[in-house]
Write a protein that holds these residues in place. Structure first.
Motif, PDB file in Angstrom:
ATOM      1  N   ALA A 190       0.825  -1.214   0.000  1.00 32.32           N
ATOM      2  CA  ALA A 190       0.000   0.000   0.000  1.00 32.32           C
ATOM      3  C   ALA A 190       0.846   1.245   0.000  1.00 32.32           C
ATOM      4  O   ALA A 190       0.551   2.237  -0.681  1.00 32.32           O
ATOM      5  CB  ALA A 190      -0.922  -0.030   1.216  1.00 32.32           C
ATOM      6  N   TRP A 191       1.935   1.194   0.705  1.00 31.44           N
ATOM      7  CA  TRP A 191       2.812   2.365   0.757  1.00 31.44           C
ATOM      8  C   TRP A 191       3.448   2.632  -0.589  1.00 31.44           C
ATOM      9  O   TRP A 191       3.556   3.749  -1.058  1.00 31.44           O
ATOM     10  CB  TRP A 191       3.878   2.149   1.818  1.00 31.44           C
ATOM     11  N   LEU A 193       2.176   1.845  -3.522  1.00 27.37           N
ATOM     12  CA  LEU A 193       1.138   2.330  -4.429  1.00 27.37           C
ATOM     13  C   LEU A 193       0.849   3.799  -4.192  1.00 27.37           C
ATOM     14  O   LEU A 193       0.620   4.582  -5.142  1.00 27.37           O
ATOM     15  CB  LEU A 193      -0.149   1.501  -4.249  1.00 27.37           C
ATOM     16  N   LEU A 194       0.813   4.211  -2.973  1.00 22.55           N
ATOM     17  CA  LEU A 194       0.572   5.622  -2.680  1.00 22.55           C
ATOM     18  C   LEU A 194       1.707   6.495  -3.197  1.00 22.55           C
ATOM     19  O   LEU A 194       1.491   7.626  -3.643  1.00 22.55           O
ATOM     20  CB  LEU A 194       0.397   5.819  -1.169  1.00 22.55           C
ATOM     21  N   ARG A 195       2.928   6.010  -3.209  1.00 20.12           N
ATOM     22  CA  ARG A 195       4.043   6.797  -3.714  1.00 20.12           C
ATOM     23  C   ARG A 195       3.982   6.946  -5.224  1.00 20.12           C
ATOM     24  O   ARG A 195       4.410   7.950  -5.795  1.00 20.12           O
ATOM     25  CB  ARG A 195       5.382   6.137  -3.320  1.00 20.12           C
ATOM     26  N   ARG A 196       3.471   5.989  -5.934  1.00 16.28           N
ATOM     27  CA  ARG A 196       3.417   6.024  -7.390  1.00 16.28           C
ATOM     28  C   ARG A 196       2.229   6.850  -7.908  1.00 16.28           C
ATOM     29  O   ARG A 196       2.135   7.143  -9.090  1.00 16.28           O
ATOM     30  CB  ARG A 196       3.347   4.597  -7.950  1.00 16.28           C
ATOM     31  N   ARG A 197       1.286   7.262  -7.104  1.00 14.88           N
ATOM     32  CA  ARG A 197       0.113   8.025  -7.579  1.00 14.88           C
ATOM     33  C   ARG A 197       0.573   9.432  -7.957  1.00 14.88           C
ATOM     34  O   ARG A 197       1.252  10.094  -7.200  1.00 14.88           O
ATOM     35  CB  ARG A 197      -0.942   8.110  -6.466  1.00 14.88           C
ATOM     36  N   THR A 199       0.703  13.524  -8.733  1.00 11.38           N
ATOM     37  CA  THR A 199       0.228  14.635  -7.912  1.00 11.38           C
ATOM     38  C   THR A 199      -0.918  15.379  -8.556  1.00 11.38           C
ATOM     39  O   THR A 199      -1.839  15.841  -7.866  1.00 11.38           O
ATOM     40  CB  THR A 199       1.383  15.604  -7.645  1.00 11.38           C
TER      41      THR A 199
END
Length: 213
Positions: A190-191, A193-197, A199
């Motif tokens: 999950a961490w 995936l959140l970094r790859r989203r 801005t």
């Protein structure tokens, strides 16, 4: 004449004193009694045959022997002297019948005195004879007694054993470890995936106004 008569009287009295005093000077120890008594009949021969004298006797040269009717000597040990008595112990198998006691003792003046006496024992006896110890033989044990003793004996308690672990079953500790690993792995995914989203997404409304105005 008077002097001659007086001298004869004095000489006579002196000779009489010598003659009368001679037996007393030559007197020796005398046996007074015995136990058993001479010629008596006793139930059994006593353990100690004793002789009593009018004066004490000396140990040196004193002997006492006790014989059965067949001349078997049954006395044992040295004589025992106490005051005016001299005794001797007897031992062994002592039959009924006549016994002869032969003695020789030494007076206090050193003069030996010897003699003998007899008595009869009505019954046989024995002193100091060792007997064999009784032999203990075990009694045979019947089969009923064996069964009774076996049933009465406490049975041994079973030794506790660990229950076998069924094959393919996962223990609780292993299950907890697996769940913890999955949680950690899920958090990491999950961490990432959140970094790859991105801005700025096209779907987001522009800042500061409403479209089309």
């Amino acid at each position: 004449m008077t002097r001659l008569l007086g001298g004869l009287v004095t000489l006579t009295l002196a000779l009489a004193a010598v003659v009368l005093g001679a037996p007393a000077a030559q007197a020796h120890n005398v046996l007074q009694s015995t136990d058993p008594a001479d010629g008596s009949t006793v139930q059994v021969i006593p353990e100690m045959v004793t002789l009593t004298f009018n004066e004490p006797v000396l140990m040196v040269g004193t002997e006492i022997m006790v014989h059965t009717a067949d001349e078997t000597m049954v006395n044992i040990g040295p004589p025992i002297l106490v005051d005016n008595t001299a005794g001797i112990a007897v031992t062994g198998e002592l039959p009924a019948g006549e016994y002869t006691v032969i003695y020789r003792v030494t007076s206090a003046d050193g003069h030996p005195i010897e003699g003998q006496f007899r008595f009869t024992a009505a019954e046989a006896t024995s002193y100091g004879v060792a007997t064999d110890a009784p032999t203990m033989t075990p009694s045979p044990t019947t089969s009923a007694e064996v069964r009774a003793s076996e049933s009465a004996a406490p049975s041994p308690s079973p030794t506790p054993t660990e229950a076998p672990v069924a094959e393919g079953r996962v223990s609780g500790a292993a299950l907890v470890a697996i769940v913890a690993v999955l949680v950690v792995v899920g958090a990491v995914v999950a961490w990432l995936l959140l970094r790859r989203r991105p801005t700025g997404s096209s779907t987001d409304p522009p800042a500061g106004g409403v479209p089309g105005s």
